[in-house]
Design a protein around this motif. Structure first.
Motif, PDB file in Angstrom:
ATOM      1  N   ILE A  70     -22.056  46.443  12.260  1.00 32.50           N
ATOM      2  CA  ILE A  70     -22.407  47.122  11.022  1.00 32.50           C
ATOM      3  C   ILE A  70     -23.662  47.901  11.388  1.00 32.50           C
ATOM      4  O   ILE A  70     -24.722  47.322  11.628  1.00 32.50           O
ATOM      5  CB  ILE A  70     -22.688  46.133   9.872  1.00 32.50           C
ATOM      6  N   CYS A  74     -26.342  51.019   7.402  1.00 32.45           N
ATOM      7  CA  CYS A  74     -25.834  50.178   6.318  1.00 32.45           C
ATOM      8  C   CYS A  74     -27.020  49.530   5.612  1.00 32.45           C
ATOM      9  O   CYS A  74     -27.419  48.420   5.938  1.00 32.45           O
ATOM     10  CB  CYS A  74     -24.893  49.121   6.894  1.00 32.45           C
ATOM     11  N   CYS A  80     -22.418  48.461   3.081  1.00 33.12           N
ATOM     12  CA  CYS A  80     -22.171  47.228   3.838  1.00 33.12           C
ATOM     13  C   CYS A  80     -20.856  46.584   3.432  1.00 33.12           C
ATOM     14  O   CYS A  80     -20.080  46.155   4.275  1.00 33.12           O
ATOM     15  CB  CYS A  80     -23.302  46.233   3.620  1.00 33.12           C
ATOM     16  N   ALA A  83     -17.826  48.384   4.744  1.00 33.58           N
ATOM     17  CA  ALA A  83     -17.640  48.118   6.173  1.00 33.58           C
ATOM     18  C   ALA A  83     -17.031  46.740   6.397  1.00 33.58           C
ATOM     19  O   ALA A  83     -16.186  46.559   7.274  1.00 33.58           O
ATOM     20  CB  ALA A  83     -18.969  48.245   6.909  1.00 33.58           C
ATOM     21  N   SER A 104     -19.769  39.645  13.146  1.00 29.06           N
ATOM     22  CA  SER A 104     -20.331  40.900  12.654  1.00 29.06           C
ATOM     23  C   SER A 104     -21.751  40.997  13.183  1.00 29.06           C
ATOM     24  O   SER A 104     -22.580  40.135  12.902  1.00 29.06           O
ATOM     25  CB  SER A 104     -20.352  40.925  11.128  1.00 29.06           C
ATOM     26  N   MET A 106     -25.299  42.855  13.233  1.00 26.61           N
ATOM     27  CA  MET A 106     -26.138  43.730  12.410  1.00 26.61           C
ATOM     28  C   MET A 106     -27.547  43.759  12.969  1.00 26.61           C
ATOM     29  O   MET A 106     -27.970  42.818  13.618  1.00 26.61           O
ATOM     30  CB  MET A 106     -26.173  43.227  10.983  1.00 26.61           C
ATOM     31  N   ALA A 114     -24.440  41.319   3.417  1.00 32.73           N
ATOM     32  CA  ALA A 114     -23.183  40.896   4.045  1.00 32.73           C
ATOM     33  C   ALA A 114     -22.941  39.409   3.827  1.00 32.73           C
ATOM     34  O   ALA A 114     -21.817  38.989   3.563  1.00 32.73           O
ATOM     35  CB  ALA A 114     -23.216  41.217   5.532  1.00 32.73           C
ATOM     36  N   SER A 148     -18.439  52.093  13.043  1.00 29.33           N
ATOM     37  CA  SER A 148     -18.395  50.746  12.470  1.00 29.33           C
ATOM     38  C   SER A 148     -17.003  50.365  11.979  1.00 29.33           C
ATOM     39  O   SER A 148     -16.773  49.227  11.591  1.00 29.33           O
ATOM     40  CB  SER A 148     -19.413  50.592  11.339  1.00 29.33           C
TER      41      SER A 148
END
Length: 183
Positions: A70, A74, A80, A83, A104, A106, A114, A148
């Motif tokens: 991500i 984002c 977010c 995605a 994921s 980030m 998220a 992404s």
């Protein structure tokens, strides 16, 4: 027979055995639908999870996993969540399968957003949010062209076996089919 001839025969035997082993592995992979196509290996990592624990790539040894990033743009809830929503069908397909993980990656506070979204999904231990350094995210993005919507499958040996643009339903289905082949 002289000692030199014995040594030469031993080397010829070992080289032939190694070659046959390599060829049999290639044929096995081709019959499973992957062939010898790989996209490199994942660099080892130790990253913080969304629950402030340390998650290591060693925990994935011998397991198949799906990863995506991500990106740092984002920063708003809508960005977010959109995605992450791309991964929901994959996540739902994997619920209860402890042999596969979704990771994921980030690099900013979006992990809080998220985390709230992932908590709203049906309970499972399959999905982790990892807070990556900018350097590690650059490493991952080098495989994914900073997109992404791309996801990648990593096999039991840490080798990237496929990269998929999962905005397309057919690509998401192909990702799931390829996961099943690797399990």
């Amino acid at each position: 027979m002289s000692e030199t001839k014995k040594t030469i025969l031993a080397w010829v035997f070992l080289i032939t055995l190694g070659s046959l082993t390599g060829i049999s592995i290639i044929f096995r992979d081709v019959s499973n639908g992957f062939g010898t196509v790989t996209f490199g290996s994942i660099a080892p990592f130790e990253l913080q999870t969304n629950s402030n624990e340390i998650f290591s790539s060693k925990e994935l040894s011998g397991r198949v996993w799906v990863g995506h990033t991500i990106n740092d743009y984002c920063t708003a809830e809508d960005e977010c969540i959109s995605a992450l929503k791309m991964f929901v069908p994959i996540y739902e397909e994997l619920i209860g399968d402890d042999d596969v993980k979704i990771l994921s990656f980030m690099i900013n506070e979006s992990s809080l957003i998220a985390n709230m979204y992932i908590q709203s999904l049906p309970s499972s231990n399959n999905w982790e949010i990892l807070v990556a350094s900018e350097d590690y995210e650059k490493h991952l993005n080098s495989y994914m062209n900073y997109n992404s919507s791309n996801a990648f499958i990593v096999d039991q040996n840490g080798i990237i076996r496929g990269i998929y643009d999962i905005q397309s339903k057919s690509n998401a289905k192909q990702l799931i089919e390829d996961l099943i082949k690797l399990i």
